[in-house]
Design a protein around this motif. Structure first.
Motif, PDB file in Angstrom:
ATOM      1  N   LYS A  52       0.869  -1.171   0.000  1.00 16.51           N
ATOM      2  CA  LYS A  52       0.000   0.000   0.000  1.00 16.51           C
ATOM      3  C   LYS A  52       0.906   1.221   0.000  1.00 16.51           C
ATOM      4  O   LYS A  52       1.769   1.355   0.871  1.00 16.51           O
ATOM      5  N   THR A  53       0.719   2.108  -0.971  1.00 16.74           N
ATOM      6  CA  THR A  53       1.611   3.255  -1.139  1.00 16.74           C
ATOM      7  C   THR A  53       0.841   4.557  -0.976  1.00 16.74           C
ATOM      8  O   THR A  53      -0.284   4.699  -1.471  1.00 16.74           O
ATOM      9  N   GLY A  54       1.469   5.514  -0.304  1.00 19.24           N
ATOM     10  CA  GLY A  54       0.876   6.837  -0.162  1.00 19.24           C
ATOM     11  C   GLY A  54       1.931   7.921  -0.270  1.00 19.24           C
ATOM     12  O   GLY A  54       3.034   7.770   0.255  1.00 19.24           O
ATOM     13  N   THR A  55       1.612   9.005  -0.977  1.00 17.48           N
ATOM     14  CA  THR A  55       2.542  10.129  -1.137  1.00 17.48           C
ATOM     15  C   THR A  55       1.819  11.434  -0.828  1.00 17.48           C
ATOM     16  O   THR A  55       0.723  11.678  -1.333  1.00 17.48           O
ATOM     17  N   LEU A  56       2.440  12.262   0.021  1.00 16.56           N
ATOM     18  CA  LEU A  56       1.891  13.577   0.350  1.00 16.56           C
ATOM     19  C   LEU A  56       2.885  14.641  -0.091  1.00 16.56           C
ATOM     20  O   LEU A  56       4.045  14.621   0.313  1.00 16.56           O
ATOM     21  N   GLU A  57       2.403  15.570  -0.934  1.00 17.15           N
ATOM     22  CA  GLU A  57       3.260  16.647  -1.418  1.00 17.15           C
ATOM     23  C   GLU A  57       2.808  17.971  -0.809  1.00 17.15           C
ATOM     24  O   GLU A  57       1.612  18.262  -0.729  1.00 17.15           O
ATOM     25  N   SER A  58       3.808  18.778  -0.374  1.00  9.93           N
ATOM     26  CA  SER A  58       3.512  20.097   0.179  1.00  9.93           C
ATOM     27  C   SER A  58       4.714  21.005  -0.043  1.00  9.93           C
ATOM     28  O   SER A  58       5.841  20.536  -0.130  1.00  9.93           O
ATOM     29  N   ASP A  59       4.471  22.296  -0.144  1.00 12.77           N
ATOM     30  CA  ASP A  59       5.539  23.280  -0.372  1.00 12.77           C
ATOM     31  C   ASP A  59       6.440  22.868  -1.541  1.00 12.77           C
ATOM     32  O   ASP A  59       7.668  22.926  -1.472  1.00 12.77           O
ATOM     33  N   ALA A  61       7.279  20.057  -2.641  1.00 14.28           N
ATOM     34  CA  ALA A  61       8.193  18.948  -2.350  1.00 14.28           C
ATOM     35  C   ALA A  61       7.385  17.773  -1.790  1.00 14.28           C
ATOM     36  O   ALA A  61       6.220  17.914  -1.424  1.00 14.28           O
ATOM     37  N   VAL A  62       8.040  16.629  -1.750  1.00 15.56           N
ATOM     38  CA  VAL A  62       7.410  15.442  -1.177  1.00 15.56           C
ATOM     39  C   VAL A  62       7.618  15.466   0.333  1.00 15.56           C
ATOM     40  O   VAL A  62       8.740  15.458   0.828  1.00 15.56           O
ATOM     41  N   GLU A  63       6.526  15.534   1.083  1.00 14.75           N
ATOM     42  CA  GLU A  63       6.604  15.541   2.541  1.00 14.75           C
ATOM     43  C   GLU A  63       6.655  14.113   3.092  1.00 14.75           C
ATOM     44  O   GLU A  63       7.433  13.803   3.990  1.00 14.75           O
ATOM     45  N   ILE A  64       5.809  13.251   2.542  1.00 18.11           N
ATOM     46  CA  ILE A  64       5.763  11.859   2.977  1.00 18.11           C
ATOM     47  C   ILE A  64       5.648  10.952   1.752  1.00 18.11           C
ATOM     48  O   ILE A  64       4.827  11.193   0.876  1.00 18.11           O
ATOM     49  N   ASP A  65       6.486   9.935   1.691  1.00 25.75           N
ATOM     50  CA  ASP A  65       6.391   8.916   0.636  1.00 25.75           C
ATOM     51  C   ASP A  65       6.565   7.569   1.331  1.00 25.75           C
ATOM     52  O   ASP A  65       7.671   7.217   1.735  1.00 25.75           O
ATOM     53  N   GLN A  66       5.487   6.839   1.479  1.00 31.13           N
ATOM     54  CA  GLN A  66       5.508   5.652   2.324  1.00 31.13           C
ATOM     55  C   GLN A  66       4.912   4.449   1.602  1.00 31.13           C
ATOM     56  O   GLN A  66       3.866   4.535   0.965  1.00 31.13           O
ATOM     57  N   THR A  67       5.614   3.313   1.716  1.00 25.77           N
ATOM     58  CA  THR A  67       5.119   2.051   1.171  1.00 25.77           C
ATOM     59  C   THR A  67       5.097   1.024   2.295  1.00 25.77           C
ATOM     60  O   THR A  67       6.098   0.825   2.986  1.00 25.77           O
ATOM     61  N   VAL A  68       3.963   0.380   2.484  1.00 26.53           N
ATOM     62  CA  VAL A  68       3.768  -0.578   3.561  1.00 26.53           C
ATOM     63  C   VAL A  68       3.407  -1.935   2.959  1.00 26.53           C
ATOM     64  O   VAL A  68       2.570  -2.020   2.054  1.00 26.53           O
ATOM     65  N   ILE A  69       4.048  -3.009   3.451  1.00 24.48           N
ATOM     66  CA  ILE A  69       3.693  -4.357   3.022  1.00 24.48           C
ATOM     67  C   ILE A  69       2.465  -4.810   3.798  1.00 24.48           C
ATOM     68  O   ILE A  69       2.465  -4.811   5.036  1.00 24.48           O
ATOM     69  N   THR A  70       1.409  -5.193   3.093  1.00 29.12           N
ATOM     70  CA  THR A  70       0.174  -5.635   3.737  1.00 29.12           C
ATOM     71  C   THR A  70      -0.016  -7.151   3.648  1.00 29.12           C
ATOM     72  O   THR A  70      -0.898  -7.701   4.304  1.00 29.12           O
ATOM     73  N   GLY A  71       0.784  -7.805   2.817  1.00 32.79           N
ATOM     74  CA  GLY A  71       0.666  -9.249   2.683  1.00 32.79           C
ATOM     75  C   GLY A  71       1.534  -9.758   1.556  1.00 32.79           C
ATOM     76  O   GLY A  71       2.379  -9.023   1.013  1.00 32.79           O
ATOM     77  N   TYR A  72       1.343 -11.032   1.195  1.00 32.89           N
ATOM     78  CA  TYR A  72       2.073 -11.656   0.096  1.00 32.89           C
ATOM     79  C   TYR A  72       1.123 -12.531  -0.715  1.00 32.89           C
ATOM     80  O   TYR A  72       0.256 -13.208  -0.140  1.00 32.89           O
TER      81      TYR A  72
END
Length: 216
Positions: A52-59, A61-72
């Motif tokens: 599951k991937t999420g990206t937050l951009e502000s000013d 620039a990229v403030e948060i760029d996160q990838t989480v493993i939820t399963g296989y």
């Protein structure tokens, strides 16, 4: 403390595929299993992370760029499952004559998947367990036996594994070349009961340890 820069043995094999039926998984409690049972002679196992991937951009620039493993997702090819293991994995039943009974109400149970992969040093293994998931049945294929060649029909099953309710753990890997305390004892019992990870996080302690560069 300085980490030693050394070669790491690479996985080159696959064997000892076991399944253990999940009997309980309680949020904030414990997950329990039946005794692991040998599944089949393994040919290939492909483990693909579900993320599951999420990206937050502000000013600008990229403030948060996160990838989480939820399963296989798991694709497991083996030479052939016997009917007892088909019943265990897919929720079928075996009658008193030894026949496999497949009904429309059959539901694949949740289980743990255990296996190991031989390493390139030819003496150690990488041990793996996926803690909670289920498999679906793929198509069966048969064809006539030709006079000049023999075609062996292997079997592939596919499944999805995800986090346990009890602690959120999805997968656990342990290499037999680990020098950490308790590794050898845990590996010795790997296929007799579903192994559990320890509470400590050694990666946090090692995060600030320098790795020496190669000398010229």
């Amino acid at each position: 403390m300085t980490r030693v820069k050394a070669k790491v043995a690479i996985p080159i094999g696959l064997d000892n595929v076991y399944g253990a039926k999940l009997t309980a998984d309680v949020a904030g409690g414990k997950t329990t299993y039946e005794v692991p049972e040998y599944a089949a002679r393994a040919i290939k196992c492909t483990l693909t992370p579900v993320t599951k991937t999420g990206t937050l951009e502000s000013d600008d620039a990229v403030e948060i760029d996160q990838t989480v493993i939820t399963g296989y997702t798991v694709s497991l090819e083996e030479s052939q499952l016997d009917d007892y293991m088909r019943a265990l994995i897919f929720g079928h039943r075996i009658d008193k004559s030894g026949g496999l009974v497949i009904s429309k109400t059959d539901t694949p149970p949740e289980l743990a998947l255990l296996c190991r992969s031989k390493l390139s040093d030819e003496k150690n293994y990488k041990y793996m367990v996926l803690y909670k998931g289920s498999f679906k049945k793929n198509a069966e294929e048969y064809e006539t036996d030709k006079r000049d060649t023999t075609t062996y029909k292997t079997e592939t099953v596919e499944g999805t594994f995800y986090a346990r309710e009890s602690d959120g753990v999805i997968k656990y890997d342990l290499r037999s070349d680990s020098t950490a305390a308790g590794a050898a004892e845990k590996i010795k019992a790997w296929f007799t009961a579903v192994p559990e990870p320890d509470a400590e996080n050694l990666a946090q302690a090692a995060a600030n340890v320098s790795v020496p560069t190669d000398k010229k």
